[in-house]
Scaffold this motif. Structure first.
Motif: not given
Length: 221
Positions: A62-83
């Motif tokens: 989940g950490i690596a996936a979160t970093a990938t999402i956060a670094a992708d400008e195309d996914l700038a509107g996606v928020r990650v909620l960690i459980l």
């Protein structure tokens, strides 16, 4: 309608969360992932608003996936909620550093999980009640010498540093306004400036920056 992707390697957990999310009239489940790589793919293909992400998953976690999402400008509107299973899990800090908007423990009440999804979908940060201090005491008790200070820290005014310190101590915008004797709008403006100057995605990363820069120390120091 809030579009939600659920990422957890346990099928029964995903099914339970999916049932809960589908019970909310303002949410829909647009994908279920068993690992981080699939979560990233679904975040892209489904145009998700929120990814509810488990930390420990096989392959891409989940950490690596979160970093990938956060670094992708195309996914700038996606928020990650960690459980996570444990509030004091130091991996939560890594997830917040990577760009997660907040976290909750898995045994949280159903209504609280739905409220958390709405919170992060609205662009706010969400830290599990009581968990922030536990993490600070266990993980952020002193600045990490290996972690570089936020690049924009030297550009902050004295007032902005004061605001960042108070954010690190857990104050919300209303409390900031009251403490600093300013309007709520001005408090919000200061927070927006900090997000821009420190290149932070949201308030959760400002909390991390406040501790890692040494502006805030744990209560026992």
């Amino acid at each position: 309608m809030i579009r939600v992707v659920l990422a957890d390697d346990q099928g029964l957990v995903r099914s339970a969360f999916a049932m809960l999310v589908r019970s909310a009239p303002d949410m829909e489940v647009v994908g279920e992932a068993a690992d981080g790589a699939e979560a990233v793919r679904l975040a892209r293909s489904s145009q998700a608003d929120v990814v509810v992400m488990d930390i420990r998953m096989p392959g891409v976690d989940g950490i690596a996936a979160t970093a990938t999402i956060a670094a992708d400008e195309d996914l700038a509107g996606v928020r990650v909620l960690i459980l996570t299973t444990f509030e004091s899990d130091q991996n939560v800090v890594a997830a917040l550093r990577a760009g997660a908007s907040g976290f909750l423990v898995k045994d949280t009440k159903p209504a609280n999980l739905l409220a958390a999804i709405r919170t992060v979908a609205g662009g706010e940060a969400l830290l599990s009640p009581g968990a922030t201090q536990a993490l600070i005491e266990r993980v952020l008790h002193q600045p990490d010498p290996a972690a570089p200070a936020p690049a924009g820290l030297t550009m902050l005014t004295d007032r902005e540093r004061e605001v960042l310190t108070l954010i690190g101590r857990g104050l919300n915008n209303g409390e900031l306004a009251e403490r600093l004797v300013i309007s709520p709008l001005t408090a919000k403006t200061y927070v927006s400036r900090l997000l821009t100057k420190l290149a932070a995605r949201d308030r959760a990363q400002l909390v991390i920056a406040a501790y890692e820069s040494g502006l805030v120390r744990a209560a026992n120091q």
